[in-house]
Design an enzyme around this catalytic site. Structure first.
Site, mmCIF file in Angstrom:
data_model
loop_
_atom_site.group_PDB
_atom_site.id
_atom_site.type_symbol
_atom_site.label_atom_id
_atom_site.label_comp_id
_atom_site.label_asym_id
_atom_site.label_seq_id
_atom_site.Cartn_x
_atom_site.Cartn_y
_atom_site.Cartn_z
ATOM 1 N N GLY A 97 16.754 60.721 71.182
ATOM 2 C CA GLY A 97 16.434 59.856 72.340
ATOM 3 C C GLY A 97 15.681 60.939 73.425
ATOM 4 O O GLY A 97 15.881 61.883 73.379
ATOM 5 N N GLY B 76 15.339 63.582 75.829
ATOM 6 C CA GLY B 76 16.315 64.141 76.178
ATOM 7 C C GLY B 76 15.608 64.935 77.634
ATOM 8 O O GLY B 76 16.868 65.310 78.423
ATOM 9 N N ARG B 77 14.903 64.661 78.100
ATOM 10 C CA ARG B 77 13.752 64.889 79.286
ATOM 11 C C ARG B 77 12.221 64.027 79.494
ATOM 12 O O ARG B 77 11.520 64.959 79.949
ATOM 13 C CB ARG B 77 13.279 65.780 79.209
ATOM 14 C CG ARG B 77 12.554 66.648 77.843
ATOM 15 C CD ARG B 77 11.756 67.825 77.693
ATOM 16 N NE ARG B 77 11.004 68.375 76.495
ATOM 17 C CZ ARG B 77 10.332 69.656 76.789
ATOM 18 N NH1 ARG B 77 9.803 70.052 77.483
ATOM 19 N NH2 ARG B 77 10.068 69.454 75.460
ATOM 20 N N LYS C 116 7.509 63.367 81.612
ATOM 21 C CA LYS C 116 8.410 64.639 80.941
ATOM 22 C C LYS C 116 8.447 65.634 81.523
ATOM 23 O O LYS C 116 7.973 66.071 82.070
ATOM 24 C CB LYS C 116 7.414 64.749 79.356
ATOM 25 C CG LYS C 116 7.753 65.346 78.553
ATOM 26 C CD LYS C 116 6.863 65.945 77.294
ATOM 27 C CE LYS C 116 6.629 66.691 76.467
ATOM 28 N NZ LYS C 116 6.182 66.574 74.970
ATOM 29 N N ARG D 116 2.449 60.881 80.362
ATOM 30 C CA ARG D 116 2.296 60.688 79.715
ATOM 31 C C ARG D 116 1.400 59.782 79.581
ATOM 32 O O ARG D 116 2.828 58.715 79.921
ATOM 33 C CB ARG D 116 3.131 61.794 78.242
ATOM 34 C CG ARG D 116 2.539 61.609 77.147
ATOM 35 C CD ARG D 116 3.010 61.860 75.871
ATOM 36 N NE ARG D 116 4.355 61.333 75.738
ATOM 37 C CZ ARG D 116 4.838 62.526 74.739
ATOM 38 N NH1 ARG D 116 4.708 63.245 74.579
ATOM 39 N NH2 ARG D 116 6.522 61.967 74.449
ATOM 40 N N ARG E 168 8.347 55.041 67.439
ATOM 41 C CA ARG E 168 8.567 56.321 66.808
ATOM 42 C C ARG E 168 8.604 55.728 65.038
ATOM 43 O O ARG E 168 9.574 54.455 65.435
ATOM 44 C CB ARG E 168 8.984 57.668 67.252
ATOM 45 C CG ARG E 168 8.403 58.426 68.709
ATOM 46 C CD ARG E 168 10.096 58.875 69.278
ATOM 47 N NE ARG E 168 9.451 58.791 71.297
ATOM 48 C CZ ARG E 168 9.144 60.611 71.371
ATOM 49 N NH1 ARG E 168 9.158 61.115 70.051
ATOM 50 N NH2 ARG E 168 8.418 60.215 72.351
ATOM 51 N N ASP F 179 10.251 61.954 64.407
ATOM 52 C CA ASP F 179 10.642 61.528 65.910
ATOM 53 C C ASP F 179 9.221 61.667 66.426
ATOM 54 O O ASP F 179 9.050 60.857 67.653
ATOM 55 C CB ASP F 179 11.889 61.693 66.618
ATOM 56 C CG ASP F 179 11.738 63.764 65.994
ATOM 57 O OD1 ASP F 179 11.973 63.714 64.867
ATOM 58 O OD2 ASP F 179 11.947 64.189 66.834
ATOM 59 N N ASN F 180 8.292 62.667 66.162
ATOM 60 C CA ASN F 180 6.975 62.940 66.733
ATOM 61 C C ASN F 180 5.564 62.250 65.609
ATOM 62 O O ASN F 180 4.718 62.664 65.722
ATOM 63 C CB ASN F 180 6.865 64.476 66.425
ATOM 64 C CG ASN F 180 7.963 65.237 66.974
ATOM 65 O OD1 ASN F 180 8.208 64.283 68.349
ATOM 66 N ND2 ASN F 180 8.193 66.440 67.281
ATOM 67 N N ASP G 90 3.363 64.335 70.328
ATOM 68 C CA ASP G 90 4.247 65.465 71.316
ATOM 69 C C ASP G 90 4.038 66.386 70.618
ATOM 70 O O ASP G 90 3.732 67.271 69.091
ATOM 71 C CB ASP G 90 5.245 65.177 70.782
ATOM 72 C CG ASP G 90 6.582 65.670 70.848
ATOM 73 O OD1 ASP G 90 6.572 65.869 72.195
ATOM 74 O OD2 ASP G 90 7.742 64.779 70.530
HETATM 75 P P1 AMP Z 1 10.543 67.531 70.630
HETATM 76 O O1 AMP Z 1 11.033 69.239 69.591
HETATM 77 O O2 AMP Z 1 10.199 68.148 72.037
HETATM 78 O O3 AMP Z 1 9.669 66.628 69.635
HETATM 79 O O4 AMP Z 1 12.265 67.337 70.940
HETATM 80 C C1 AMP Z 1 13.168 66.792 70.128
HETATM 81 C C2 AMP Z 1 14.266 66.067 71.039
HETATM 82 O O5 AMP Z 1 14.440 67.343 72.255
HETATM 83 C C3 AMP Z 1 13.418 65.442 71.708
HETATM 84 O O6 AMP Z 1 15.160 64.460 72.044
HETATM 85 C C4 AMP Z 1 13.708 65.899 73.093
HETATM 86 O O7 AMP Z 1 14.087 64.606 74.045
HETATM 87 C C5 AMP Z 1 15.203 66.658 73.282
HETATM 88 N N1 AMP Z 1 14.640 67.703 74.081
HETATM 89 C C6 AMP Z 1 13.486 68.774 74.187
HETATM 90 N N2 AMP Z 1 14.060 69.646 74.646
HETATM 91 C C7 AMP Z 1 14.893 69.162 75.675
HETATM 92 C C8 AMP Z 1 15.184 70.019 77.189
HETATM 93 N N3 AMP Z 1 15.135 71.049 77.847
HETATM 94 N N4 AMP Z 1 16.588 69.228 77.640
HETATM 95 C C9 AMP Z 1 16.768 68.409 76.933
HETATM 96 N N5 AMP Z 1 15.646 67.596 75.888
HETATM 97 C C10 AMP Z 1 15.378 68.434 75.545
HETATM 98 MG MG MG Z 2 9.611 64.740 70.163
#
Ligand code: AMP
Ligand code: MG
Length: 494
Positions: free
Chosen positions: A96, A98-99, A119, A182, A189, A258-259, A268
């Site tokens: 989900g 997360g940021r 983001k 973004r 996804r 998810d990407n 991503d």
């Molecule tokens: P990503 O590797 O960027 O595709 O992120 C994978 C997951 O980790 C996604 O659910 C992001 O929303 C979450 N995520 C990445 N960085 C953070 C962060 N600093 N705080 C909270 N969630 C994060």
């Molecule tokens: Mg991602």
């Protein structure tokens, strides 16, 4: 009548129509971005703002920057964090946003629907252990690489702005924080479908599929088996996309499900990078220990991700499971042929071959083998092929290459096309400039460490026309790194 001296400013241009927010709340959580302390606009994409129907001046004013920082909501926004799951390095996880916060869908002056997402916008119910924030360097990196991909003609999410937050984020060290805006065709996804399939009901998967079809593949609705047609259309776009990556030497780095976007856009930008020296086994990402997402493994991984996607759609493909699996298998097998066809077409264009001949695949493979043996620069070698002589490139001194070159020349001659025409066509398919890692890192260091954004703006300027020959002064952007400033690893920066 005397004029009132309090004039209302012209509208900023927001025109939201939020179809995702109209889906059941199973698919997201409603919440606003968490405000940041001291927003400062670092970089802004005027052309994209205009394309979106937004007023670039208003958006760069204090009021606009507050919006881009997540401190103020634009008119019509319905902020939410999207729920999704995904296979990360092969393992299933619930994820989900997360940021990130989706503000809504902007309807552009030409009638396109574009997600506007912040983001680095603070914690959400999906943040797990994360702080919900992003560091300035990685957000600027996403900005540069995504805009470079766009200029190369490759489907991608885009970047409207990066705003420094005025707050530090804790990573290995304290780093300046930032929020990226973004812009995407959507943020659907493969992982969104995995979430619906494994945490929801078949009805919710159907709802998501119907939504995706309406939004991205309306023609599938007319087919005999709309869901299978939808799946095949996604597969088609992914095959085309991965080939486009390979043609320019792009390595995504984290091709988790998810990407992978349902729209077929590159999404991503984490530890992604462009290859300098040609080696199909190239991996940059520090977290990719086993080369799962290596350059030459990307097609295989795309197919693996599509298999995960197909699994979520099985109940929609057919009534009986056996029949559904059968249909999915047959469809998935089609990936290789599609990929191969796109790859051959793209490689032929890089070599100036306008028609198709039996031995073309072999000719291309031979060239790649020679390039690999010599450690030739991928981008420059292809670009230099259309030149009379390239004294700087060791490839052209190699005997095996010279004999290959003669066979290629014979093949070209058979086309009977004027040389100038062939060269122009090759130049239109072989970029002169790519975002080379050492250049990107250098520009990011200046921006993040010295608050000097000029090298980044300069780099963006050169990357905006990658197929044009750079001016004499900008030829330096074509240069591969010296061994001393070669980048061997890239980091997620989360
Ligand atoms: P990503 O590797 O960027 O595709 O992120 C994978 C997951 O980790 C996604 O659910 C992001 O929303 C979450 N995520 C990445 N960085 C953070 C962060 N600093 N705080 C909270 N969630 C994060
Ligand atoms: Mg991602």
């Amino acid at each position: 009548m005397p004029l009132d001296n309090t004039t209302t400013p012209p509208p900023m241009g927001w025109k939201f129509d939020n179809s995702y927010a109209a889906l059941p709340e199973f698919f997201y959580r409603r919440l606003a971005p968490v405000p940041v302390r001291a927003p400062k606009l670092m970089i802004f994409n005027r052309a994209l703002a205009a394309e979106l129907g937004l007023d670039p001046e208003r958006l760069q004013s204090g009021e606009g920057v507050s919006i881009l920082a997540g401190n103020v909501l634009p008119t019509g926004a319905q902020p939410l964090a999207q729920a999704y799951a995904g296979h990360q390095f092969g393992h299933f996880t619930t994820l989900g946003d997360g940021r990130a916060i989706l503000l809504g869908e902007q309807i552009t002056p030409t009638g396109k629907r574009r997600d506007i997402q912040l983001k680095g916008s603070g914690r959400t119910p999906f943040s797990r252990q994360g702080d919900g924030r992003a560091a300035l360097g990685p957000m600027l990196r996403e900005y540069v690489i995504s805009e470079a991909m766009y200029a190369l003609g490759i489907p991608t999410t885009r970047s409207l702005a990066v705003v420094a937050s005025g707050e530090p984020v804790r990573r290995e060290t304290l780093l300046p924080g930032a929020v990226l805006t973004r812009v995407a065709a959507s943020h659907l996804r493969v992982g969104t479908f995995e979430y619906a399939a494994w945490q929801g009901t078949p009805e919710q998967v159907r709802m998501l599929a119907d939504y995706s079809i309406r939004r991205h593949y309306p023609e599938a609705a007319q087919q005999e088996n709309p869901y299978l047609a939808f799946f095949e259309a996604v597969m088609e776009r992914q095959a085309a996309l991965i080939v486009q990556w390979l043609l320019v030497g792009f390595i995504h780095g984290v091709m988790n499900t998810d990407n992978m976007a349902i729209s077929g856009e590159t999404i991503d930008y984490g530890p992604c990078a462009f290859m300098d020296i040609y080696n199909p086994a190239t991996v940059f990402s520090s977290i990719d220990q086993h080369g799962r997402y290596a350059f030459a493994n990307q097609a295989h991984i795309a197919q693996w991700n599509l298999a995960r996607f197909a699994e979520t759609l099985l109940p929609l493909f057919a009534d009986g499971q056996e029949k559904a699996i059968d249909l999915a298998h047959t469809a998935l097998k089609g990936f290789e042929d599609r990929f191969q066809a796109y790859w051959l077409k793209g490689m032929r264009a890089k070599l100036g071959l306008a028609d198709a001949q039996e031995g073309d695949a072999g000719l291309i493979e031979e060239l790649l083998k020679i390039m690999q043996r010599l450690g030739a620069d991928y981008t420059n070698s292809f670009r230099d092929l259309a030149r009379e002589a390239s004294p700087d490139n060791a490839l052209f001194q190699d005997g095996e290459f010279q004999s290959w070159q003669q066979r290629w020349q014979t093949r070209l001659d058979q086309q009977g096309k004027p040389l100038a025409e062939v060269r122009a066509s090759m130049d239109a398919h072989n970029p002169a400039v790519i975002p080379r890692n050492h250049r990107v890192e250098e520009a990011l260091a200046a921006a993040a460490e010295e608050e000097d954004i000029k090298p980044l703006e300069k780099l963006l300027g050169v990357l905006a026309t990658p197929y044009a020959e750079p001016t004499e002064a900008d030829q330096a952007y074509r240069q591969p790194p010296e061994p001393s400033n070669r980048v061997y690893q890239t980091f997620c920066g989360t």
